[in-house]
Design a protein around this motif. Sequence first.
Motif, PDB file in Angstrom:
ATOM      1  N   LYS A   1       0.972  -1.203   0.032  1.00  0.00           N
ATOM      2  CA  LYS A   1      -0.004  -0.026  -0.217  1.00  0.00           C
ATOM      3  C   LYS A   1       0.971   1.121  -0.086  1.00  0.00           C
ATOM      4  CE  LYS A   1      -3.053   2.535   3.032  1.00  0.00           C
ATOM      5  NZ  LYS A   1      -3.824   2.492   4.539  1.00  0.00           N
ATOM      6  N   PRO A   2       0.588   2.251  -0.804  1.00  0.00           N
ATOM      7  CA  PRO A   2       1.554   3.600  -0.797  1.00  0.00           C
ATOM      8  C   PRO A   2       1.226   4.267   0.229  1.00  0.00           C
ATOM      9  CG  PRO A   2      -0.258   3.393  -2.606  1.00  0.00           C
ATOM     10  CD  PRO A   2      -0.354   2.336  -1.921  1.00  0.00           C
ATOM     11  N   THR A   3       1.997   4.888   0.797  1.00  0.00           N
ATOM     12  CA  THR A   3       1.932   5.425   2.085  1.00  0.00           C
ATOM     13  C   THR A   3       1.482   6.845   1.631  1.00  0.00           C
ATOM     14  OG1 THR A   3       3.482   4.563   3.332  1.00  0.00           O
ATOM     15  CG2 THR A   3       3.112   6.579   3.851  1.00  0.00           C
ATOM     16  N   THR A   4       2.117   7.726   0.422  1.00  0.00           N
ATOM     17  CA  THR A   4       1.599   9.122   0.073  1.00  0.00           C
ATOM     18  C   THR A   4       1.633   8.745  -1.350  1.00  0.00           C
ATOM     19  OG1 THR A   4       2.880   9.967   1.659  1.00  0.00           O
ATOM     20  CG2 THR A   4       2.450  11.368   0.202  1.00  0.00           C
ATOM     21  N   ILE A   5       0.492   9.449  -1.896  1.00  0.00           N
ATOM     22  CA  ILE A   5       0.346   9.564  -3.476  1.00  0.00           C
ATOM     23  C   ILE A   5       0.059  10.957  -3.630  1.00  0.00           C
ATOM     24  CG2 ILE A   5      -1.523   9.157  -5.323  1.00  0.00           C
ATOM     25  CD1 ILE A   5      -2.298   6.677  -3.994  1.00  0.00           C
ATOM     26  N   CYS A   6       0.676  11.456  -4.567  1.00  0.00           N
ATOM     27  CA  CYS A   6       0.763  13.020  -5.284  1.00  0.00           C
ATOM     28  C   CYS A   6      -0.013  13.128  -6.367  1.00  0.00           C
ATOM     29  CB  CYS A   6       2.156  13.397  -5.279  1.00  0.00           C
ATOM     30  SG  CYS A   6       2.192  15.023  -5.938  1.00  0.00           S
ATOM     31  N   VAL A   7      -0.843  14.089  -6.444  1.00  0.00           N
ATOM     32  CA  VAL A   7      -1.535  14.415  -7.726  1.00  0.00           C
ATOM     33  C   VAL A   7      -1.305  16.041  -8.077  1.00  0.00           C
ATOM     34  CG1 VAL A   7      -3.784  14.862  -8.868  1.00  0.00           C
ATOM     35  CG2 VAL A   7      -3.591  12.824  -7.138  1.00  0.00           C
ATOM     36  N   ILE A   8      -0.522  15.832  -9.364  1.00  0.00           N
ATOM     37  CA  ILE A   8      -0.261  17.257  -9.980  1.00  0.00           C
ATOM     38  C   ILE A   8      -1.175  17.285 -11.206  1.00  0.00           C
ATOM     39  CG2 ILE A   8       1.881  18.685 -10.753  1.00  0.00           C
ATOM     40  CD1 ILE A   8       3.485  16.488  -9.441  1.00  0.00           C
ATOM     41  N   ASP A   9      -2.009  18.351 -11.029  1.00  0.00           N
ATOM     42  CA  ASP A   9      -3.147  18.519 -11.934  1.00  0.00           C
ATOM     43  C   ASP A   9      -3.710  20.140 -11.702  1.00  0.00           C
ATOM     44  OD1 ASP A   9      -5.662  18.433 -13.642  1.00  0.00           O
ATOM     45  OD2 ASP A   9      -5.024  16.369 -14.006  1.00  0.00           O
ATOM     46  N   ASP A  10      -3.856  20.796 -12.708  1.00  0.00           N
ATOM     47  CA  ASP A  10      -4.343  22.033 -12.758  1.00  0.00           C
ATOM     48  C   ASP A  10      -5.942  22.118 -12.717  1.00  0.00           C
ATOM     49  OD1 ASP A  10      -4.613  21.307 -15.593  1.00  0.00           O
ATOM     50  OD2 ASP A  10      -4.742  23.408 -15.731  1.00  0.00           O
ATOM     51  N   ASP A  11      -6.547  20.875 -13.034  1.00  0.00           N
ATOM     52  CA  ASP A  11      -8.049  20.787 -13.038  1.00  0.00           C
ATOM     53  C   ASP A  11      -8.664  20.598 -11.575  1.00  0.00           C
ATOM     54  OD1 ASP A  11     -10.815  19.993 -13.236  1.00  0.00           O
ATOM     55  OD2 ASP A  11     -10.440  18.946 -15.374  1.00  0.00           O
ATOM     56  N   ARG A  12      -9.091  21.633 -10.824  1.00  0.00           N
ATOM     57  CA  ARG A  12      -9.374  21.634  -9.676  1.00  0.00           C
ATOM     58  C   ARG A  12     -10.740  20.514  -9.245  1.00  0.00           C
ATOM     59  NH1 ARG A  12      -6.631  25.240  -6.449  1.00  0.00           N
ATOM     60  NH2 ARG A  12      -5.606  26.720  -7.584  1.00  0.00           N
ATOM     61  N   MET A  13     -11.682  20.393 -10.199  1.00  0.00           N
ATOM     62  CA  MET A  13     -12.823  19.594 -10.228  1.00  0.00           C
ATOM     63  C   MET A  13     -12.199  18.200 -10.550  1.00  0.00           C
ATOM     64  SD  MET A  13     -15.854  19.024  -9.677  1.00  0.00           S
ATOM     65  CE  MET A  13     -16.506  20.815  -9.840  1.00  0.00           C
ATOM     66  N   TYR A  14     -11.323  17.812 -11.362  1.00  0.00           N
ATOM     67  CA  TYR A  14     -10.899  16.582 -11.455  1.00  0.00           C
ATOM     68  C   TYR A  14      -9.989  16.008 -10.195  1.00  0.00           C
ATOM     69  CZ  TYR A  14      -7.896  12.647 -12.858  1.00  0.00           C
ATOM     70  OH  TYR A  14      -7.062  11.443 -13.005  1.00  0.00           O
ATOM     71  N   THR A  15      -9.131  17.041  -9.558  1.00  0.00           N
ATOM     72  CA  THR A  15      -8.468  16.689  -8.421  1.00  0.00           C
ATOM     73  C   THR A  15      -9.247  16.234  -7.178  1.00  0.00           C
ATOM     74  OG1 THR A  15      -7.888  19.091  -7.979  1.00  0.00           O
ATOM     75  CG2 THR A  15      -6.379  17.677  -9.209  1.00  0.00           C
ATOM     76  N   LEU A  16     -10.419  17.202  -7.235  1.00  0.00           N
ATOM     77  CA  LEU A  16     -11.316  17.089  -6.130  1.00  0.00           C
ATOM     78  C   LEU A  16     -11.919  15.574  -6.085  1.00  0.00           C
ATOM     79  CD1 LEU A  16     -12.890  18.349  -3.491  1.00  0.00           C
ATOM     80  CD2 LEU A  16     -14.533  18.861  -5.434  1.00  0.00           C
ATOM     81  N   ILE A  17     -12.419  15.329  -7.303  1.00  0.00           N
ATOM     82  CA  ILE A  17     -13.136  13.785  -7.536  1.00  0.00           C
ATOM     83  C   ILE A  17     -12.073  12.976  -7.357  1.00  0.00           C
ATOM     84  CG2 ILE A  17     -14.266  12.352  -9.288  1.00  0.00           C
ATOM     85  CD1 ILE A  17     -15.523  15.202 -10.364  1.00  0.00           C
ATOM     86  N   LEU A  18     -11.002  12.953  -7.944  1.00  0.00           N
ATOM     87  CA  LEU A  18      -9.692  11.668  -7.761  1.00  0.00           C
ATOM     88  C   LEU A  18      -9.328  11.687  -6.331  1.00  0.00           C
ATOM     89  CD1 LEU A  18      -7.942   9.941  -9.177  1.00  0.00           C
ATOM     90  CD2 LEU A  18      -6.308  11.751  -9.351  1.00  0.00           C
TER      91      LEU A  18
END
Length: 129
Positions: free
Chosen positions: A3-20
């Motif tokens: 299990k990953p301890t930390t996942i990082c999302v780098i994306d400018d689409d704020r709706m996409y990052t919220l849902i993800l």
Amino acid sequence: MRKPTTICVIDDDRMYTLILGKQLKATSCCDNLLVFHHGLAAWEYFSPLMALAERLPDIILLDLNMPVMDGWQFLDEFSQLKPAKPITIYIVSSSIDPADHQKAATYPAVAHFYIKPISRNDLAAIVGT
């Protein structure tokens, strides 16, 4: 898969990052989730931490088309670093251009290229749930 301890999302689409982010939290697939809305913010956060394995993500989900510093620029800078632990990068982009897929394959840290929106099955495969 561990299990990953930390996942990082780098994306400018704020709706996409919220849902993800909600999808990732709902699966309890990681302890920490970091979100950056452009590559420069992620770069400025990570570059001084490369020797501190416990502060680095296990997985980065990286968009390509972003303002300030795009995904390619982030990959170019990130590739120059020597992180204290392996970090797997997955491209998650709306690009269907075969040239982008071919270019992504030239970066050793990039494990796979997913086209948005990422499916629940693909996300489960990435995080090992």
